[in-house]
Design a protein around this motif. Structure first.
Motif, PDB file in Angstrom:
ATOM      1  N   ILE A  36       1.023  -1.298   0.077  1.00 11.33           N
ATOM      2  CA  ILE A  36       0.155   0.001   0.192  1.00 11.33           C
ATOM      3  C   ILE A  36       0.785   1.431  -0.195  1.00 11.33           C
ATOM      4  CG2 ILE A  36      -1.717   1.326   1.420  1.00 11.33           C
ATOM      5  CD1 ILE A  36      -2.826  -1.210   2.200  1.00 11.33           C
ATOM      6  N   GLU A  37       1.985   1.303   0.879  1.00  8.29           N
ATOM      7  CA  GLU A  37       2.714   2.614   0.871  1.00  8.29           C
ATOM      8  C   GLU A  37       3.552   2.792  -0.636  1.00  8.29           C
ATOM      9  OE1 GLU A  37       4.536   5.751   2.549  1.00  8.29           O
ATOM     10  OE2 GLU A  37       3.270   4.601   3.228  1.00  8.29           O
ATOM     11  N   ARG A  38       4.062   1.488  -1.103  1.00  9.77           N
ATOM     12  CA  ARG A  38       4.578   1.659  -2.735  1.00  9.77           C
ATOM     13  C   ARG A  38       3.583   2.040  -3.519  1.00  9.77           C
ATOM     14  NH1 ARG A  38       4.360  -1.963  -6.569  1.00  9.77           N
ATOM     15  NH2 ARG A  38       3.559  -3.511  -5.102  1.00  9.77           N
ATOM     16  N   LYS A  39       2.226   1.768  -3.655  1.00 11.08           N
ATOM     17  CA  LYS A  39       1.137   2.225  -4.445  1.00 11.08           C
ATOM     18  C   LYS A  39       1.052   3.811  -4.224  1.00 11.08           C
ATOM     19  CE  LYS A  39      -0.885  -2.093  -5.376  1.00 11.08           C
ATOM     20  NZ  LYS A  39      -2.110  -3.061  -5.368  1.00 11.08           N
ATOM     21  N   ARG A  40       1.285   4.149  -2.994  1.00  9.41           N
ATOM     22  CA  ARG A  40       0.808   5.517  -2.765  1.00  9.41           C
ATOM     23  C   ARG A  40       1.984   6.768  -3.100  1.00  9.41           C
ATOM     24  NH1 ARG A  40      -1.858   5.186   3.371  1.00  9.41           N
ATOM     25  NH2 ARG A  40      -3.710   4.414   2.773  1.00  9.41           N
ATOM     26  N   ARG A  41       3.023   6.122  -3.327  1.00 10.03           N
ATOM     27  CA  ARG A  41       4.130   7.048  -3.806  1.00 10.03           C
ATOM     28  C   ARG A  41       3.731   7.550  -5.017  1.00 10.03           C
ATOM     29  NH1 ARG A  41       9.375   3.389  -2.188  1.00 10.03           N
ATOM     30  NH2 ARG A  41       8.950   3.262   0.079  1.00 10.03           N
ATOM     31  N   PRO A  42       4.541   8.584  -5.538  1.00 12.63           N
ATOM     32  CA  PRO A  42       4.246   9.376  -6.885  1.00 12.63           C
ATOM     33  C   PRO A  42       4.950   8.312  -7.746  1.00 12.63           C
ATOM     34  CG  PRO A  42       4.731  11.018  -5.298  1.00 12.63           C
ATOM     35  CD  PRO A  42       4.819   9.727  -4.324  1.00 12.63           C
ATOM     36  N   LYS A  43       4.762   8.519  -8.972  1.00 11.71           N
ATOM     37  CA  LYS A  43       5.446   7.625  -9.979  1.00 11.71           C
ATOM     38  C   LYS A  43       6.848   8.097 -10.319  1.00 11.71           C
ATOM     39  CE  LYS A  43       1.317   6.126 -12.328  1.00 11.71           C
ATOM     40  NZ  LYS A  43       0.589   5.939 -13.625  1.00 11.71           N
ATOM     41  N   ASN A  44       7.124   9.501 -10.232  1.00  7.81           N
ATOM     42  CA  ASN A  44       8.554   9.847 -10.426  1.00  7.81           C
ATOM     43  C   ASN A  44       9.131   9.752  -9.392  1.00  7.81           C
ATOM     44  OD1 ASN A  44       6.967  11.462  -8.917  1.00  7.81           O
ATOM     45  ND2 ASN A  44       7.649  13.640 -10.051  1.00  7.81           N
ATOM     46  N   LEU A  45       8.818   9.642  -8.092  1.00  6.82           N
ATOM     47  CA  LEU A  45       9.577   9.417  -6.826  1.00  6.82           C
ATOM     48  C   LEU A  45       9.825   7.931  -6.751  1.00  6.82           C
ATOM     49  CD1 LEU A  45      10.951  10.597  -4.262  1.00  6.82           C
ATOM     50  CD2 LEU A  45       8.508  10.083  -3.192  1.00  6.82           C
ATOM     51  N   GLY A  46       8.883   7.164  -7.175  1.00  8.04           N
ATOM     52  CA  GLY A  46       9.593   5.629  -7.315  1.00  8.04           C
ATOM     53  C   GLY A  46      10.405   5.316  -8.125  1.00  8.04           C
ATOM     54  N   ARG A  47      10.488   6.116  -9.428  1.00 10.01           N
ATOM     55  CA  ARG A  47      11.445   5.803 -10.448  1.00 10.01           C
ATOM     56  C   ARG A  47      12.626   6.470 -10.210  1.00 10.01           C
ATOM     57  NH1 ARG A  47       8.562   7.228 -14.141  1.00 10.01           N
ATOM     58  NH2 ARG A  47       9.356   9.631 -14.591  1.00 10.01           N
ATOM     59  N   LEU A  48      12.913   7.202  -9.187  1.00 12.30           N
ATOM     60  CA  LEU A  48      14.069   7.885  -8.843  1.00 12.30           C
ATOM     61  C   LEU A  48      14.642   7.094  -7.767  1.00 12.30           C
ATOM     62  CD1 LEU A  48      13.453  11.737  -8.588  1.00 12.30           C
ATOM     63  CD2 LEU A  48      14.802  10.671 -10.226  1.00 12.30           C
ATOM     64  N   ASP A  49      13.818   6.485  -6.886  1.00  7.23           N
ATOM     65  CA  ASP A  49      14.193   5.535  -5.830  1.00  7.23           C
ATOM     66  C   ASP A  49      14.988   4.283  -6.494  1.00  7.23           C
ATOM     67  OD1 ASP A  49      13.760   7.337  -4.145  1.00  7.23           O
ATOM     68  OD2 ASP A  49      11.587   6.406  -3.422  1.00  7.23           O
ATOM     69  N   VAL A  50      14.303   3.934  -7.757  1.00  9.83           N
ATOM     70  CA  VAL A  50      14.867   2.464  -8.247  1.00  9.83           C
ATOM     71  C   VAL A  50      16.204   2.834  -9.062  1.00  9.83           C
ATOM     72  CG1 VAL A  50      14.117   0.740  -9.815  1.00  9.83           C
ATOM     73  CG2 VAL A  50      12.577   1.640  -8.180  1.00  9.83           C
ATOM     74  N   GLU A  51      16.019   4.117  -9.774  1.00 10.09           N
ATOM     75  CA  GLU A  51      17.109   4.336 -10.921  1.00 10.09           C
ATOM     76  C   GLU A  51      17.849   5.397 -10.234  1.00 10.09           C
ATOM     77  OE1 GLU A  51      15.432   4.984 -14.342  1.00 10.09           O
ATOM     78  OE2 GLU A  51      14.494   2.823 -14.405  1.00 10.09           O
ATOM     79  N   GLY A  52      18.533   5.445  -9.018  1.00 10.66           N
ATOM     80  CA  GLY A  52      19.218   6.331  -8.536  1.00 10.66           C
ATOM     81  C   GLY A  52      20.515   6.895  -9.222  1.00 10.66           C
ATOM     82  N   PRO A  53      21.492   6.039  -9.459  1.00  9.37           N
ATOM     83  CA  PRO A  53      22.823   6.289  -9.945  1.00  9.37           C
ATOM     84  C   PRO A  53      22.708   6.862 -11.529  1.00  9.37           C
ATOM     85  CG  PRO A  53      22.843   4.056  -8.662  1.00  9.37           C
ATOM     86  CD  PRO A  53      21.369   4.585  -8.709  1.00  9.37           C
ATOM     87  N   GLU A  54      21.814   5.984 -12.110  1.00 11.87           N
ATOM     88  CA  GLU A  54      21.696   6.484 -13.637  1.00 11.87           C
ATOM     89  C   GLU A  54      21.251   7.668 -13.692  1.00 11.87           C
ATOM     90  OE1 GLU A  54      21.022   1.721 -15.243  1.00 11.87           O
ATOM     91  OE2 GLU A  54      19.351   3.604 -15.463  1.00 11.87           O
ATOM     92  N   ASP A  55      20.012   8.173 -12.827  1.00 13.88           N
ATOM     93  CA  ASP A  55      19.493   9.557 -13.112  1.00 13.88           C
ATOM     94  C   ASP A  55      20.607  10.634 -12.539  1.00 13.88           C
ATOM     95  OD1 ASP A  55      17.170   8.373 -13.568  1.00 13.88           O
ATOM     96  OD2 ASP A  55      16.402   8.521 -11.459  1.00 13.88           O
ATOM     97  N   ASP A  56      21.675  10.140 -11.648  1.00 12.05           N
ATOM     98  CA  ASP A  56      22.615  11.173 -11.194  1.00 12.05           C
ATOM     99  C   ASP A  56      23.543  11.420 -12.499  1.00 12.05           C
ATOM    100  OD1 ASP A  56      21.628  11.289  -8.790  1.00 12.05           O
ATOM    101  OD2 ASP A  56      23.026   9.899  -7.845  1.00 12.05           O
ATOM    102  N   LEU A  57      23.892  10.344 -13.090  1.00 15.71           N
ATOM    103  CA  LEU A  57      24.658  10.518 -14.374  1.00 15.71           C
ATOM    104  C   LEU A  57      23.842  11.275 -15.535  1.00 15.71           C
ATOM    105  CD1 LEU A  57      26.348   6.826 -14.573  1.00 15.71           C
ATOM    106  CD2 LEU A  57      27.638   9.070 -13.952  1.00 15.71           C
ATOM    107  N   ALA A  58      22.764  10.950 -15.732  1.00 19.99           N
ATOM    108  CA  ALA A  58      21.856  11.657 -16.656  1.00 19.99           C
ATOM    109  C   ALA A  58      21.860  13.072 -16.236  1.00 19.99           C
ATOM    110  CB  ALA A  58      20.460  11.059 -16.881  1.00 19.99           C
ATOM    111  N   ALA A  59      21.732  13.392 -15.210  1.00 23.85           N
ATOM    112  CA  ALA A  59      21.741  14.871 -14.495  1.00 23.85           C
ATOM    113  C   ALA A  59      22.939  15.843 -14.833  1.00 23.85           C
ATOM    114  CB  ALA A  59      21.216  14.942 -13.200  1.00 23.85           C
TER     115      ALA A  59
END
Length: 357
Positions: free
Chosen positions: A315-338
């Motif tokens: 339930i907690e995972r479904k309540r999170r925003p979609k972009n926040l969940g993608r950042l949590d899963v793909e943290g290192p790649e997002d840093d490189l892209a940034a």
């Protein structure tokens, strides 16, 4: 929904396939639950038909009844051994029945608001019943429900009948309570001999109260105010006012409302209509079986807690925003892209500045 709705107890009547009528008394929201088998019962309409003068008004149900409990706790060791019910289960049953109705405070509760009595009497088994095993059971309750009726005493029969006629003039109760004085030349004849009216007011059950218990109660509010004003004008003594407070004698009797029930406790469960069986009337287990059942229930509790934890995580995972969940899963790649985006933007700004120069 028991908490928001203010529901504290659940009483469930059911009938099994074999024809037995059962009652389950559950304490909400988490239990425990007392299971009873109704050995004998009489409905309210049957009780009222058996009475000569039943009392079935609706005013009695506007306030909770006075709960009277007898023999719920074993007084000595001998009775405790005969009953076969553990001491903590007796305390549990007593607490559950006491919590059915709000507590009555003698200092704040008005005496006129107590209009009913609920009697719960536990019959302790005798030694003969335990030996035979079939004559008497271990935990048997008898339930009786009464209405409290009062009548004035210390007055002549004619005065009491005139008082009943006065009440009948203010509220209609379906009976002709006003005496017919057309055949009498003076009202004193009726006071001296009420049967002279010949209007059906000669029933001893309606007026005779010599065998009833008599109590003294305060007069009405109007009588007390009138007495206080009269004493103030005549004497002006506050102590004398307290001594001369109007008192009336009334006879108290109980009129059965029903239903009547004889309940036999079958078992006690830990939760609401389920869970671990804390006590059973006719099924007994050895110490080894009890330990194995304890182990089984502990394993079920752990499985239930684990399922609850997984459900809360989902339930907690479904309540999170979609972009926040993608950042949590793909943290290192997002840093490189940034970082790449930031470099490109800086180069573009530099070229822009050179072109402007």
């Amino acid at each position: 929904m028991a908490g928001p709705l203010g529901v504290s107890h659940l009483l469930v009547f059911s009938r099994s396939s074999t024809g037995n009528t059962n009652l389950r008394l559950a304490l909400l929201p988490r239990g425990p639950t007392l299971h009873f088998r109704i050995e004998k019962y009489s409905l309210c309409k049957d009780v009222q038909k058996a009475l000569r003068h039943p009392k079935g008004g609706q005013k009695e149900y506007l306030s909770p009844p006075l709960l009277v409990m007898n023999n719920f706790m074993s007084t000595n060791v001998e009775n405790a051994n005969k009953s076969g019910v553990p001491k903590h289960l007796e305390t549990l049953a007593t607490t559950i029945f006491q919590s059915l109705f709000p507590p009555i405070s003698p200092q704040s509760t008005s005496l006129s608001s107590i209009r009913r009595v609920l009697l719960l009497n536990r019959e302790l088994p005798s030694s003969e019943g335990i030996i035979s095993g079939n004559e008497e059971h271990q935990y048997v309750l008898k339930v009786r429900h009464y209405a409290i009726a009062t009548k004035p005493t210390g007055l002549s029969r004619g005065i009491r009948l005139m008082s009943a006629a006065e009440r009948a003039s203010t509220e209609w109760n379906g009976k002709k309570d006003v005496p017919n004085l057309g055949n009498l030349s003076d009202v004193a004849d009726f006071i001296v001999n009420p049967s002279a009216a010949g209007n059906g007011f000669t029933s001893g059950s309606e007026s005779e109260v010599e065998t009833d218990a008599e109590i003294e109660v305060l007069g009405t509010y109007r009588e007390r105010i009138h007495k206080k004003r009269r004493n103030t004008v005549q004497e002006g003594d506050m102590k004398n006012q307290l001594r001369t407070t109007p008192m009336h004698k009334r006879a108290v009797r109980l009129v059965e409302l029903g239903p009547r029930m004889t309940l036999r406790m079958i078992k006690v469960e830990e939760e609401v209509c389920g869970g671990k069986v804390l006590w059973h009337d006719y099924m007994h287990k050895s110490m080894g079986e009890v330990k194995s059942m304890e182990t089984l229930w502990e394993a079920r509790k752990r499985e239930k807690a684990e399922r609850k934890r997984v459900q809360e995580d989902n339930i907690e995972r479904k309540r999170r925003p979609k972009n926040l969940g993608r950042l949590d899963v793909e943290g290192p790649e997002d840093d490189l892209a940034a970082g790449d985006i930031g470099t490109e933007s800086e180069g573009w700004n530099g070229s822009g500045s050179e072109s402007n120069d």
